[in-house]
Enzyme design. Structure first.
Site, PDB file in Angstrom:
ATOM      1  N   CYS A 149       9.513  33.495  24.219  1.00 34.26           N
ATOM      2  CA  CYS A 149       8.114  33.819  24.102  1.00 34.26           C
ATOM      3  C   CYS A 149       7.554  34.868  25.228  1.00 34.26           C
ATOM      4  CB  CYS A 149       7.401  32.603  23.876  1.00 34.26           C
ATOM      5  SG  CYS A 149       7.496  31.684  25.322  1.00 34.26           S
ATOM      6  N   HIS A 240       0.605  32.453  27.327  1.00 31.61           N
ATOM      7  CA  HIS A 240       1.280  32.745  28.663  1.00 31.61           C
ATOM      8  C   HIS A 240       0.692  33.888  29.327  1.00 31.61           C
ATOM      9  CE1 HIS A 240       3.829  29.637  27.438  1.00 31.61           C
ATOM     10  NE2 HIS A 240       5.193  30.057  27.112  1.00 31.61           N
TER      11      HIS A 240
END
Ligand SMILES: N[C@@H](CC=O)C(=O)O
Length: 343
Positions: A149, A240
């Site tokens: 990711c 993130h």
């Protein structure tokens, strides 16, 4: 491979997990991708999805999957699918994925094993959709992997400026959802920062180097840039963040960089694919942007704090780890393969 096919039939492995749930949500009302099977762990096989899933993502369980009976991971249970989407956890994924591949099924997988296999393309569609072209030379079935990711999020702003970069120094601040629903205890992360995520730093380095490199049929030539990463876990639920310092190999101006990021578009945008964000990289002018709590977009990444000093470019990027970083990228890859005529 699927010539003339109007609809793409998919089944989902790991359908009850966070990434599986996002795949189901994103595929509700999809114009041409249809779910024909959902599988979960052996104890749940035969039961209705709606009775078994602990639905955790925003919104309700889509009606269309509630009554679907869960199937096993056995290839016989996935014969109706043109592609099997794997949202399995990394530690159990490979035996199942390889069993399906050996049985002649096509697989797009979010799990980390074999991402660096030289014959398996690692795809972030806007960044390296061209790597999918090697699949045209294969006689039988194929496998495609999603990147980690964080590598998916970081590779996006690097792509339009890749020619300027010499060396990269990156610090990530990764949300708790990246570790999965049961990944981290509240006591471990509340009010805390954990400066270690197992295997993450290596993955970010080698996966970005693979995606920004060249993919040939039986090997890839990495981009070849040193990438020094420190990965940390922070008490944020979703999204993130990466703080990137790039040592530039030639003079550049921050406004030129911003212009390149803002203008960046790729095949998914040109073909107006259903899951493609119109602007894959949003450059935010606010002085305190980007923030996961305010600026998170499901499929686009958001960039801020772009400066250049002493030939060092600094930028901060955030992205949705479960959508751009996992479920959404899988679906966009399928859409890209269909538009390329590979599927
Ligand atoms: N490994 C990541 C999840 C994305 O692949 C994390 O731990 O956040």
């Amino acid at each position: 491979m699927g010539e003339g096919m109007d609809r793409v039939r998919v089944s989902i492995l790991g359908a009850t997990g966070l990434v599986g749930q996002w795949m189901i949500k994103l595929l509700a009302n999809h114009p041409f991708i249809e779910i024909v099977g959902l599988s979960a762990s052996p104890g749940k096989v035969g039961r209705k999805y709606g009775d078994v899933v602990h639905w955790f993502i925003p919104g309700d369980i889509p009606e269309y999957v509630k009554d679907m009976a869960l199937v096993s991971t056995d290839p016989a249970d996935h014969k109706a699918a043109d592609v099997v989407l794997s949202a399995l956890p990394n530690d159990v994924a490979w035996p199942t994925e390889s069993k399906l591949a050996n049985a002649g099924l096509n697989v797009v997988s979010n799990a980390s094993p074999e991402r660096m296999n030289p014959r398996i393309p690692l795809i972030n569609p806007e960044v390296n959709w061209e790597h999918l072209n090697i699949l045209r030379d294969l006689k039988g079935n194929w496998m495609v992997k999603n990147p980690n990711c964080t590598a998916a999020i970081i590779s996006m702003p690097l792509k339009p400026i890749q020619d300027l970069i010499g060396t990269l120094h990156i610090v990530t601040l990764q949300s708790v959802s990246g570790a999965g629903y049961l990944g981290l205890s509240y006591l471990a992360i509340d009010g805390n920062v954990i400066p270690f995520i197992k295997g993450e730093e290596e993955k970010i380095d080698i996966e970005i180097n693979k995606m920004l490199g060249k993919q040939l049929v039986d090997h890839y030539d990495p981009w070849g840039k040193p990438i020094y990463v420190t990965a940390t876990r922070v008490p944020v639920k979703y999204g993130h963040t990466a703080v990137i310092h790039a040592i530039l190999n030639r003079n550049a101006d921050a406004n030129q960089v911003i212009e390149r990021l803002r203008r960046f578009k790729s095949l998914p945008q040109e073909k107006e694919l259903p899951t493609a964000p119109r602007e894959p990289i949003k450059v935010l002018d606010r002085v305190d942007a980007p923030q996961p709590a305010r600026d998170l977009d499901p499929m686009a990444v958001s960039v801020g704090r772009v400066t250049i000093r002493d030939n060092v470019l600094r930028l901060v990027v955030i992205g949705d780890n479960l959508v751009r970083g996992a479920a959404g990228i899988t679906i966009l890859t399928i859409e890209t393969m269909k538009t390329l005529g590979i599927l």
